[in-house]
Design a protein around this motif. Structure first.
Motif, short mmCIF file in Angstrom:
data_model
loop_
_atom_site.label_atom_id
_atom_site.label_comp_id
_atom_site.label_asym_id
_atom_site.label_seq_id
_atom_site.Cartn_x
_atom_site.Cartn_y
_atom_site.Cartn_z
N GLY A 143 0.81 -1.21 0.00
CA GLY A 143 0.00 0.00 0.00
C GLY A 143 0.84 1.26 0.00
N PHE A 144 1.93 1.25 0.74
CA PHE A 144 2.83 2.40 0.79
C PHE A 144 3.42 2.68 -0.59
N ASN A 145 3.85 1.63 -1.29
CA ASN A 145 4.43 1.80 -2.62
C ASN A 145 3.37 2.19 -3.65
N LEU A 146 2.17 1.65 -3.53
CA LEU A 146 1.10 2.03 -4.44
C LEU A 146 0.76 3.51 -4.31
N PHE A 147 0.67 3.99 -3.09
CA PHE A 147 0.37 5.40 -2.88
C PHE A 147 1.46 6.29 -3.47
N ARG A 148 2.71 5.90 -3.27
CA ARG A 148 3.81 6.68 -3.82
C ARG A 148 3.79 6.64 -5.34
#
Length: 308
Positions: free
Chosen positions: A261-266
């Motif tokens: 989720g962190f990488n998707l948001f970025r």
């Protein structure tokens, strides 16, 4: 059973290509200037822009870009992020963290939901049933964007029971509070479905027949009612596993967890199309595999279900 599995696998292949095509089309249509979005407000020279455009095929038509992506994906090459990192390496770091977080969340949610749902279904209208109804309504009314920072403030900062942030290499204890927050998003629904299913099966003819034969209450509920009541719950849990892996953007952002989720948001924020599509492609595979396993579990829960 074998023919059913083969047929489902063929359907999964078609679904995978269809889903990745739609996701890639949405990312392609949403791209404004990914190179400038990556650089922020810093100016980019014409030579650097041209080199990056040719490297990532940004000036090619949509179908050509999709062909390059699928050709790399089928050979195990997820491509390179716009920041220069290999997406495969980013997945190796992100996926284990998110899998641990999602599994911990679903175990907590499913255990509490099934136990509390069975008790509520057996004791309809009792104080326990009414209390769980109020708690589930509260959980359903609180969005994750409110619940996550609130739990971090109360239990992580004020009381100090849990670490307020998980960090780059979180331990199981550091993931416990994020898992509780993430699991609460699906716990309420699973509990109400379990309660309704148990209450419905308790009024069934086979339950009255089992009681008339003299079977004990524990055997009627544990063997007959629970197995039939778990079919809709297992379906919901299977969907929730994939949803927790993809829907942890807020939770991982609040607790500083470098997961999917962190990488998707970025990737969405910087218009990093290869990064977003690469992670979403794996999520599609996760959804498809989990749904297949859930369908196969039906036969184990209910002997009347057979796949021919």
């Amino acid at each position: 059973m074998f023919r059913y599995i083969v047929r489902r696998l063929l359907q999964m292949v078609l679904t995978f290509f269809g889903a990745t095509f739609i996701v890639y089309a949405l990312v392609f249509a949403n791209q404004d200037d990914p190179i400038q979005a990556l650089a922020g407000e810093r100016p980019i020279s014409a030579s650097v822009r041209q080199a990056l455009t040719e490297r990532y095929h940004l000036d090619d038509p949509f179908l050509t870009q999709y062909w390059y992506y699928m050709k790399g994906l089928l050979t195990g090459d997820f491509g390179t992020s716009l920041n220069g990192r290999q997406i495969k390496d980013m997945m190796v770091q992100a996926w284990p963290v998110t899998i641990r977080l999602a599994l911990l969340a679903i175990v907590i949610a499913a255990t509490v939901a099934i136990l509390a749902g069975v008790v509520s279904g057996i004791r309809r209208g009792s104080l326990f049933d009414n209390t769980t109804l109020v708690i589930t309504l509260v959980l359903l009314s609180l969005p994750i964007v409110v619940l996550a920072p609130l739990a971090q403030l109360i239990f992580g900062i004020k009381l100090g029971w849990f670490p307020p942030t998980a960090g780059a290499h979180p331990s199981l204890f550091a993931l416990l509070l994020p898992a509780l927050v993430l699991g609460s998003t699906v716990l309420a629904t699973e509990l109400r479905v379990t309660r309704a299913s148990v209450a419905e099966n308790l009024r069934s003819d086979y339950v009255r027949t089992a009681r008339a034969k003299g079977l004990s209450r524990q055997r009627v509920i544990g063997v007959h009612v629970l197995r039939n009541s778990l079919i809709p719950v297992v379906t919901l849990i299977g969907v929730d596993i994939g949803g927790l892996m993809s829907g942890a953007i807020i939770t991982e952002g609040v607790f500083n967890i470098p997961g999917v989720g962190f990488n998707l948001f970025r990737g969405i924020r910087t218009e990093d199309g290869p990064l977003v599509v690469g992670f979403v492609s794996i999520l599609v595979i996760v959804f498809l595999v989990v749904n297949l396993l859930v369908d196969l579990l039906y036969a184990a829960l209910d002997p009347r279900i057979r796949y021919e």
